[in-house]
Design an enzyme around this catalytic site. Structure first.
Site, mmCIF file in Angstrom:
data_model
loop_
_atom_site.group_PDB
_atom_site.id
_atom_site.type_symbol
_atom_site.label_atom_id
_atom_site.label_comp_id
_atom_site.label_asym_id
_atom_site.label_seq_id
_atom_site.Cartn_x
_atom_site.Cartn_y
_atom_site.Cartn_z
ATOM 1 N N GLY A 222 3.748 -0.706 5.147
ATOM 2 C CA GLY A 222 3.281 -1.206 3.854
ATOM 3 C C GLY A 222 2.052 -0.469 3.401
ATOM 4 O O GLY A 222 1.673 0.548 3.982
ATOM 5 N N ASN A 223 1.431 -0.957 2.340
ATOM 6 C CA ASN A 223 0.190 -0.348 1.855
ATOM 7 C C ASN A 223 -0.757 -1.455 1.412
ATOM 8 O O ASN A 223 -0.403 -2.637 1.408
ATOM 9 C CB ASN A 223 0.475 0.647 0.730
ATOM 10 C CG ASN A 223 1.189 -0.008 -0.435
ATOM 11 O OD1 ASN A 223 0.641 -0.877 -1.095
ATOM 12 N ND2 ASN A 223 2.431 0.385 -0.680
ATOM 13 N N GLY A 224 -1.952 -1.054 1.019
ATOM 14 C CA GLY A 224 -3.011 -2.046 0.762
ATOM 15 C C GLY A 224 -3.071 -2.559 -0.665
ATOM 16 O O GLY A 224 -4.078 -3.147 -1.062
ATOM 17 N N ALA A 289 3.039 -0.451 -6.055
ATOM 18 C CA ALA A 289 2.881 0.663 -5.126
ATOM 19 C C ALA A 289 4.118 0.649 -4.232
ATOM 20 O O ALA A 289 4.132 0.049 -3.160
ATOM 21 C CB ALA A 289 1.606 0.486 -4.312
#
Ligand code: CTP
Length: 410
Positions: A222-224, A289
């Site tokens: 995943g990402n932030g 995102a």
């Protein structure tokens, strides 16, 4: 150096500036929560005028609302007229929205029957503003056929009912009857005030947050991304009257009130949800995102360490490009480009490669998870336009207003 004291774009956005909101408070224990609602509305820029029934003043003092709103509180149907103020007539004519919170069974009955013995009923009879009613009472009173019939009458006349919520009631019993959360009431007022805005009658799809790509039952790639930009755009579009579908990856945020919420987890789910939502949409804003790659295979059992091995390789498969797959020429497509280098050139490449109408370029590291954003707007045939540093809510309002402009010319 940006300074919150001197720069209004770094302070909270005030979409209700110039709007007059009437807040009717009737006599139930939830009346104390109306103070929070009044404060929220004032902080959003509204000129708030509070109308109280006599019973409400036994639960919370008018002085609380006077202090929060900086306006006189009205609790007397026979109040004096002075200097152009003609009591409920003046209030009724200036209102952009009228919310009754909490609305007791008695006040709901008064509103349904058109009774004018208290200032809330009198003003409701005199106004053309959207009427919002937030019931709060004991569950037996709420479910009584009399209350239900009164609510149905009010809905038939165009009123919006918000809640109540199930939960523990003041009597200690459990059931339907708690006042809806103040955030929902605030959102309902925003949406009501925006009803006739520049995006009225348009459906907008917004994607937000990051996607999670499953690795095994307990892990993901995943990402932030916090989702904050997308949620702010969804709300900003509703502030302009749009019907909004918000397709969101996992975030810690509360869905804005009134949005059609489509929670998703992976990029593939987001792709499917976007295509399902598009047929009736006029525009899409892709702030999500999206993970460009997912694990080529995901394990059905937890991946274990292998003794004696210090590295591990993952094979990744490419995810579909969601916004790049949308071929409808009539659809207004706004993308985001989160970059770490060559921001403008990369943004221009994405505009062309994905067939977008506008790209909002920002710095990936500075923007992700932050409260503020410094964006550059790229459109075809125009020089890139660098916007000042501002909160994500201010930027969202800017993007929603540009989207409305683009939709108007389609
Ligand atoms: N986007 C998308 N589908 C993807 C990846 C991105 O629809 N699979 C959208 C994003 O939501 C954003 C725009 O495309 O609006 C640009 O996303 P970004 O991550 O900046 O660019 P990528 O196309 O992923 O290119 P790269 O990661 O190589 O910079």
């Amino acid at each position: 150096m940006a300074n919150i004291e001197t720069d209004p774009l770094l302070r909270p956005h005030q979409p209700l500036t110039g709007k007059t909101v009437l807040l009717g408070v009737s006599g139930g224990i939830a009346a104390y929560k109306a103070a929070d609602l009044a404060s929220n509305l004032v902080q959003l820029g509204a000129d708030v005028h509070v109308l109280m029934t006599k019973t409400a003043t036994t639960f919370i003092a008018p002085g609380t609302f006077a202090a929060l709103t900086q306006n006189e509180v009205h609790d007397n149907v026979l109040e004096r007229w002075h200097r152009g103020f003609t009591g409920h007539i003046t209030l009724a004519h200036s209102a952009d929205a009228f919310i009754v919170a909490p609305a007791t069974a008695n006040t709901i009955a008064n509103l349904a029957l058109g009774l004018a013995s208290e200032i809330i009923g009198t003003t409701a009879l005199s106004t053309q503003a959207p009427l919002l009613i937030a019931p709060a009472m004991e569950h037996a009173m709420f479910h009584h056929p009399a209350t239900q019939e009164h609510l149905a009458t009010l809905v038939a006349r165009g009123a919006t009912i918000i809640g109540p919520e199930p939960g523990r009631l003041a009597s200690g019993e459990w059931g339907d009857g708690r006042l809806s959360p103040v955030a929902d009431l605030t959102g309902a007022v925003r949406n009501a005030v925006g009803r006739s805005g520049a995006l009225a009658g348009k459906r907008i799809v917004v994607t937000a947050g990051g996607t999670h790509e499953t690795l095994d039952p307990v892990r993901f790639l995943g990402n932030g991304s916090s989702g904050r930009m997308g949620y702010a755009i969804a709300q900003a579009a509703m502030d302009l009257g749009a019907d909004v579908t918000l397709i969101s990856g996992p975030t810690a945020l509360q869905m804005p009130y009134g949005v059609q919420a489509v929670p998703v987890v992976s990029a593939q789910e987001m792709y499917d949800a976007v295509h399902a939502a598009l047929p009736t949409a006029g525009g899409i804003v892709m702030t999500a995102a999206v993970a460009d790659f997912r694990p080529a295979t995901s394990s059905t059992t937890k991946i274990k360490k292998t003794a004696g091995t210090d590295t591990m390789s993952l094979e990744l498969a490419k995810n579909p490009d969601i916004i790049g797959s949308l071929k409808d020429e009539a659809l207004v497509k706004i993308g985001f480009a989160a970059e770490t280098n060559d921001h403008i050139a990369n943004g221009q490449t994405k505009l062309e490669a994905k067939g977008l109408d506008m790209v909002v370029v920002n710095d990936a590291v500075a923007a992700i998870g932050a409260r503020t954003n410094q964006a550059t707007i790229i459109t075809r045939g125009h020089e890139p336009e660098a916007l000042p540093l501002m909160t994500k809510e201010h930027l969202a309002a800017e993007i929603a207003s540009r989207l409305a402009g683009m939709l108007a010319t389609r």
